[in-house]
Design a protein around this motif. Structure first.
Motif, short mmCIF file in Angstrom:
data_model
loop_
_atom_site.label_atom_id
_atom_site.label_comp_id
_atom_site.label_asym_id
_atom_site.label_seq_id
_atom_site.Cartn_x
_atom_site.Cartn_y
_atom_site.Cartn_z
N LEU A 245 -21.27 -6.68 4.33
CA LEU A 245 -21.44 -8.11 4.12
C LEU A 245 -21.59 -8.91 5.41
CD1 LEU A 245 -18.47 -9.62 4.73
CD2 LEU A 245 -17.92 -8.49 2.58
N GLY B 133 -20.61 -2.69 -0.69
CA GLY B 133 -19.92 -3.84 -1.27
C GLY B 133 -20.57 -4.16 -2.60
N VAL B 134 -19.82 -4.79 -3.47
CA VAL B 134 -20.42 -5.15 -4.76
C VAL B 134 -21.19 -6.46 -4.64
CG1 VAL B 134 -18.32 -6.30 -5.65
CG2 VAL B 134 -19.98 -5.39 -7.24
N GLY B 135 -20.64 -7.41 -3.86
CA GLY B 135 -21.34 -8.68 -3.64
C GLY B 135 -22.47 -8.42 -2.64
N LEU C 21 -14.58 -0.50 -6.98
CA LEU C 21 -13.60 -1.40 -6.36
C LEU C 21 -12.95 -2.36 -7.36
CD1 LEU C 21 -15.56 -3.92 -6.50
CD2 LEU C 21 -16.16 -3.38 -4.17
N ARG D 188 -16.29 -15.43 -3.09
CA ARG D 188 -16.97 -15.73 -1.83
C ARG D 188 -16.58 -17.14 -1.42
NH1 ARG D 188 -17.52 -11.07 -1.40
NH2 ARG D 188 -19.40 -9.83 -1.06
N HIS E 168 -10.26 -11.24 3.90
CA HIS E 168 -11.26 -10.57 3.04
C HIS E 168 -10.91 -9.08 2.84
CE1 HIS E 168 -15.69 -10.92 1.61
NE2 HIS E 168 -15.04 -10.01 0.90
N SER F 95 -11.04 -5.35 -1.49
CA SER F 95 -11.25 -3.94 -1.86
C SER F 95 -10.60 -2.99 -0.86
CB SER F 95 -12.75 -3.66 -1.96
OG SER F 95 -13.38 -3.94 -0.72
N ARG G 171 -12.01 1.97 -0.32
CA ARG G 171 -13.03 1.82 0.73
C ARG G 171 -13.78 3.14 0.93
NH1 ARG G 171 -12.21 -3.15 3.78
NH2 ARG G 171 -12.50 -4.62 2.09
N MET H 110 -16.26 3.40 -1.87
CA MET H 110 -17.41 2.50 -1.67
C MET H 110 -18.43 3.11 -0.71
SD MET H 110 -15.25 -1.04 -1.35
CE MET H 110 -16.61 -2.13 -0.88
C1 DGY Z 1 -17.47 -6.84 -2.00
O1 DGY Z 1 -17.58 -5.65 -2.31
O2 DGY Z 1 -18.30 -7.68 -2.34
C2 DGY Z 1 -16.29 -7.22 -1.20
O3 DGY Z 1 -16.21 -8.58 -1.02
C3 DGY Z 1 -16.29 -6.46 0.10
O4 DGY Z 1 -15.20 -5.64 0.08
#
Ligand code: DGY
Length: 350
Positions: free
Chosen positions: A56, A78-80, A103, A242, A289, A292, A298, A301
């Motif tokens: 990110l 990351g998911v976002g 996550l 966010r 932040h 996760s 981690r 991910m």
């Molecule tokens: C996500 O995965 O979007 C988290 O914010 C990063 O760990």
């Protein structure tokens, strides 16, 4: 491509053993230290590679991929993925992938931890005690707000929102309200123990409000002074989504003027900068932040991002269509720089 190993760039230090899997199939350029890559550096790194693993921190749009004529897949760890300009990547034929699911529970845990920490004033109590202010036990020291039996509001009801709802409803006997673009199917509502509410109803009924929605231009500062004024003065606000979702100055103002009891933030509008107005407050919990950030999650991910990257490039043990493509329409329309054949991605001949 058949006779040439793809080149891959890894933008930040991740788990070496996981990233090393790439080296069996690709030439890997890894970034040895945590680095804030500016736009020019990103453009230079992406220019010579077929794929990239990014996080990110790395904001990638049209300017960063303008010279990246070989680039086929960007795997976001990351998911976002609001760090990626998806329309710009799609226009260039570059696939983008993310890392959902792995996550979900860890991030829901952190959301709940922050909620408990803020509502029960745990961090504030710890600081007060260490400061030597605990002269004598008193009946009225650090009075907070209950979680059990209270109303939990959830804004954004994807996987993480649902995992938080389960915790609240089944674990803490909370009444759970949620607001989302569209209501969940009834059986899912029943399973997670949550009821759909309008945005204003959510704000005004929640004793605790958790923000778990993806950030978009449309929901920038959706929690602004007007929204905060609709919340109970006794309420807790927690943001694990966010930073741009919350107007931080309006939040600091509400917290310092008794219009909101407490808050917890894991994300910020201008990370890693945190506004002095927030840092000065005692009734807010601030974490860097870490939603996760359990070791197992981690690692999962990074593994998923590696799998997505390899699948996208048509290499490795799971060569084929990556499972977490954000802009899958590219593959379906045949406009990606990779193509699918027999259900697997292949690099198009140029
Ligand atoms: C996500 O995965 O979007 C988290 O914010 C990063 O760990």
């Amino acid at each position: 491509m058949a006779d040439q190993r793809p080149r891959v760039w890894v933008s930040q230090p991740l788990f070496d053993d996981t990233v090393a899997q790439l080296a069996a199939y690709c030439d890997v350029v890894a970034t040895p230290e945590i680095t804030a890559h500016d736009s020019a550096a990103l453009a230079a790194q992406l220019a010579g590679v077929d794929g990239a693993l990014v996080t990110l921190n790395d904001r990638i749009g049209a300017a960063e991929v303008a010279a990246a004529s070989q680039l086929k897949v960007i795997a976001n760890v990351g998911v976002g993925y609001n760090n990626l300009d998806i329309p710009a990547l799609s226009a260039a034929g570059i696939l983008a992938t993310n890392t959902p699911d792995v996550l979900t529970e860890t991030t829901a845990d952190l959301g709940f931890a922050l909620l408990m920490a803020a509502a029960r004033r745990i961090v504030e109590s710890d600081r007060w005690l260490r400061d030597g202010q605990w002269g004598q036990w008193s009946f009225t020291t650090m009075l907070g707000t209950d979680l059990h039996g209270s109303t939990l509001g959830i804004l954004g009801m994807g996987r993480i929102g649902q995992a938080i709802a389960r915790r609240g409803h089944h674990g803490f006997g909370m009444k759970v309200l949620y607001h989302n673009r569209s209501p969940l199917p009834e059986d899912v509502e029943r399973e997670v123990g949550a009821r759909y509410a309008g945005f204003d109803e959510l704000l005004s009924h929640a004793d605790h409000l958790l923000l778990v929605l993806p950030y978009t231009a449309q929901n920038h500062h959706i929690i602004d002074a007007t929204a905060l004024a609709k919340m109970k003065p006794s309420a807790t606000l927690v943001n694990i989504a966010r930073g741009g979702i919350v107007d931080e100055l309006a939040l600091a103002d509400a917290l310092s003027n008794g219009r909101l009891a407490s808050a917890a933030l894991d994300v910020y509008e201008n990370e890693p900068q945190v506004r002095p107005e927030l840092l000065a407050l005692r009734n807010i919990v601030l974490t860097p932040h870490i939603g996760s950030a359990s070791l197992a999650t981690r690692r999962a991910m990074v593994q998923l991002a590696v799998d997505n990257l390899q699948a996208g490039l048509g290499i490795g043990p799971d060569a084929g269509r990556p499972v977490n493509v954000v802009n899958a329409d590219l593959l379906d329309s045949g406009t990606a720089r990779v193509a699918t054949s027999g259900g697997k991605t292949i690099i198009k001949k140029r």
